[in-house]
Design a protein around this motif. Structure first.
Motif, PDB file in Angstrom:
ATOM      1  N   ALA A 118       0.844  -1.192   0.000  1.00 62.66           N
ATOM      2  CA  ALA A 118       0.000   0.000   0.000  1.00 62.66           C
ATOM      3  C   ALA A 118       0.880   1.242   0.000  1.00 62.66           C
ATOM      4  O   ALA A 118       2.012   1.221   0.465  1.00 62.66           O
ATOM      5  N   LYS A 119       0.354   2.353  -0.520  1.00 68.89           N
ATOM      6  CA  LYS A 119       1.202   3.515  -0.752  1.00 68.89           C
ATOM      7  C   LYS A 119       0.895   4.684   0.149  1.00 68.89           C
ATOM      8  O   LYS A 119       1.537   5.727   0.023  1.00 68.89           O
ATOM      9  N   TRP A 120      -0.063   4.581   1.073  1.00 71.20           N
ATOM     10  CA  TRP A 120      -0.429   5.723   1.902  1.00 71.20           C
ATOM     11  C   TRP A 120       0.070   5.549   3.327  1.00 71.20           C
ATOM     12  O   TRP A 120       0.042   4.445   3.875  1.00 71.20           O
ATOM     13  N   VAL A 121       0.522   6.636   3.916  1.00 77.48           N
ATOM     14  CA  VAL A 121       1.160   6.622   5.244  1.00 77.48           C
ATOM     15  C   VAL A 121       0.627   7.798   6.047  1.00 77.48           C
ATOM     16  O   VAL A 121       0.418   8.887   5.503  1.00 77.48           O
ATOM     17  N   VAL A 122       0.386   7.563   7.337  1.00 77.55           N
ATOM     18  CA  VAL A 122       0.050   8.641   8.274  1.00 77.55           C
ATOM     19  C   VAL A 122       1.300   8.907   9.115  1.00 77.55           C
ATOM     20  O   VAL A 122       1.729   8.049   9.889  1.00 77.55           O
ATOM     21  N   GLN A 123       1.898  10.090   8.946  1.00 84.76           N
ATOM     22  CA  GLN A 123       3.103  10.419   9.727  1.00 84.76           C
ATOM     23  C   GLN A 123       2.705  11.150  10.997  1.00 84.76           C
ATOM     24  O   GLN A 123       1.947  12.118  10.972  1.00 84.76           O
ATOM     25  N   ILE A 124       3.259  10.668  12.123  1.00 85.02           N
ATOM     26  CA  ILE A 124       2.941  11.234  13.440  1.00 85.02           C
ATOM     27  C   ILE A 124       3.971  12.277  13.850  1.00 85.02           C
ATOM     28  O   ILE A 124       3.652  13.250  14.527  1.00 85.02           O
ATOM     29  N   GLY A 125       5.217  12.113  13.451  1.00 87.57           N
ATOM     30  CA  GLY A 125       6.237  13.084  13.815  1.00 87.57           C
ATOM     31  C   GLY A 125       7.614  12.613  13.382  1.00 87.57           C
ATOM     32  O   GLY A 125       7.767  11.555  12.763  1.00 87.57           O
ATOM     33  N   ALA A 126       8.624  13.409  13.687  1.00 87.37           N
ATOM     34  CA  ALA A 126      10.020  13.064  13.410  1.00 87.37           C
ATOM     35  C   ALA A 126      10.839  13.414  14.644  1.00 87.37           C
ATOM     36  O   ALA A 126      10.649  14.478  15.244  1.00 87.37           O
ATOM     37  N   TYR A 127      11.771  12.521  15.051  1.00 83.32           N
ATOM     38  CA  TYR A 127      12.464  12.655  16.320  1.00 83.32           C
ATOM     39  C   TYR A 127      13.972  12.419  16.124  1.00 83.32           C
ATOM     40  O   TYR A 127      14.407  11.818  15.137  1.00 83.32           O
ATOM     41  N   SER A 128      14.733  12.895  17.095  1.00 82.51           N
ATOM     42  CA  SER A 128      16.188  12.871  16.963  1.00 82.51           C
ATOM     43  C   SER A 128      16.781  11.486  17.167  1.00 82.51           C
ATOM     44  O   SER A 128      17.852  11.191  16.659  1.00 82.51           O
ATOM     45  N   THR A 129      16.108  10.591  17.927  1.00 80.95           N
ATOM     46  CA  THR A 129      16.627   9.247  18.174  1.00 80.95           C
ATOM     47  C   THR A 129      15.490   8.240  18.094  1.00 80.95           C
ATOM     48  O   THR A 129      14.323   8.590  18.308  1.00 80.95           O
TER      49      THR A 129
END
Length: 446
Positions: free
Chosen positions: A349-360
């Motif tokens: 499948a090609k769809w994604v729900v991004q929650i955030g981006a973090y340093s580690t």
């Protein structure tokens, strides 16, 4: 002691943070602690989870014991304590703490699986078998089957693991559990074929050697369970007496005061009223009584014993300085199909729900844990992510992939925002399951 969380099998996030899911759905009794004490206990449990993520079980035990002192009747604190004891190789203390958690909340299914593992390590096979038999059909067949294989009941474990592996949505953890159980039976060709579906070919032989080492420890259940979990059993005097679960005192019965009955009233004269006759057409028909049927809703069972992890090391029979033999992998006569025949479209499948981006990566797990406590429905999803560089710094995305349509992704993002989370929709960019989902989940409370 730094624990080795890598290796034996992978884990699905369905096991993930069961405590958070239960708290959000059922709002169980947290033990009647004051708000301030419960807040301190929650901070201690968060510290224990972080110590487990860093592979420092001794620190996790200290944090979890402090959480139980603050909230002694919180089943999630007791479950976290049992998980920390397991990670430290203290099987007697783990069995006690996990039993206390089940006494406070019997619906913690994964806590029951973890307790069965501790009972196997302690040589209490009959108690473990009884508990595992009661857990069949609760949606955790992959973990129950693996524990039955470790218990030496392959004929019962194999059907459960095969059914779980053929079910739609089966992941690498389920397939590797099946391969490990087949290896314990000595069915190496089938084990190698299935393991190769998720493990690089150049690492399959090493994986089979480590599984063989675990199988050779059957006469010593503590060491065998420890090898599967990637821990070293230690001498354990049991859980500290100060942490013992004390039965809740029964409420005092109210004191009833004697009452003097009033004198009886004089009898009324008996008068027979004249009958009143209605015409036949005016009489109302007699209708049968309708008895309402109330159907009880099926209780929802929460989904951390988790799949095994063991240490990299020499085989039990290998001597220092000798080259390790690489067993030849003979291909099976035919491929083992682990996907139902009705599934035709195997494209991702090609769809994604991004929650955030973090340093580690550790911060991604902490963020997922915090969000899962508010959003119980996330127990049905596996966290994914990928790394990227931004202004020279390496960041780690936290997302939920495998969504078949943009509409489904928007619906999931809306549910996350409804509980106070942040998210946005994007196409798949090579997201894979997070590394911390590939270690054994000695299921948590979760």
């Amino acid at each position: 002691m730094k624990m080795n969380w890598n290796g034996l099998t992978a884990t699905a996030l369905g096991l993930a943070l069961v405590s958070g899911a239960v708290a959000a759905v059922a709002a169980p009794d947290r033990g009647g602690s004051t708000a301030a004490a419960q807040k301190r206990a929650d901070r201690r449990m968060a510290g224990a989870r972080e110590a487990m993520a860093r592979g420092v079980p001794a620190a996790a035990v200290r944090q979890a014991e402090a959480a139980v002192i603050q909230a002694p009747r919180d089943p999630q604190a007791r479950a976290m304590l049992g998980r920390a004891y397991l990670a430290a190789g203290r099987f007697q203390s783990a069995e006690t703490a996990l039993g206390d958690a089940l006494a406070l909340d019997p619906t913690l299914v994964r806590v029951a699986i973890n307790r069965a593992l501790a009972q196997i390590a302690l040589g209490r096979a009959d108690e473990a078998a009884t508990a595992l038999d009661a857990l069949r059909g609760t949606g955790n067949d992959a973990d129950v089957g693996l524990a039955l294989a470790l218990l030496g009941r392959p004929d019962e474990a194999r059907p459960l693991l095969l059914a779980a592996a053929r079910a739609p949505g089966a992941d690498a953890r389920v397939r590797q559990n099946l391969a490990f159980a087949l290896a314990l039976e000595g069915r190496w060709n089938e084990a190698a074929t299935i393991a190769a579906q998720d493990v690089p070919l150049d690492l399959v032989a090493d994986r089979l050697r480590r599984w063989a080492a675990v199988g050779q420890l059957r006469a010593d259940p503590a060491r065998q369970v420890g090898a599967m979990l990637g821990v070293l059993p230690v001498a354990d005097g049991g859980q500290p007496a100060a942490l013992a679960l004390v039965a809740e005192p029964a409420s005092r019965a109210p004191v009833l005061l004697a009452q003097v009955a009033p004198p009886p009233a004089p009898p009324l004269p008996f008068v027979v009223p004249p009958p009143v006759l209605l015409p036949v057409e005016a009489q109302a028909p007699v209708l049968p009584a309708v008895i309402p049927v109330v159907m009880a809703g099926e209780p929802r069972i929460a989904a951390f014993a988790g799949p095994p992890v063991m240490r990299l090391g020499r085989s039990v029979t290998q001597q220092r300085g000798q080259a390790r033999p690489r067993p030849a992998i003979v291909p099976a006569e035919g491929p083992i199909m682990l996907v139902s025949r009705g599934v035709k479209d195997r494209s991702p499948a090609k769809w994604v729900v991004q929650i955030g981006a973090y340093s580690t990566p550790v911060r991604t797990e902490i963020a997922w844990t915090a969000l899962s406590r508010r959003a119980a429905f996330l127990a049905d999803y596996t966290p994914t992510g990928s790394g990227f560089r931004h202004r020279g710094a390496m960041l780690h995305r936290l997302s939920i992939g495998g969504l078949a349509s943009r509409t489904q992704a928007h619906r999931l993002c809306g549910r996350i925002r409804a509980v106070g989370g942040h998210c946005f929709i994007r196409t798949d960019g090579g997201d894979r399951p997070m590394q911390w989902t590939l270690r054994t989940r000695i299921v948590e409370p979760a």
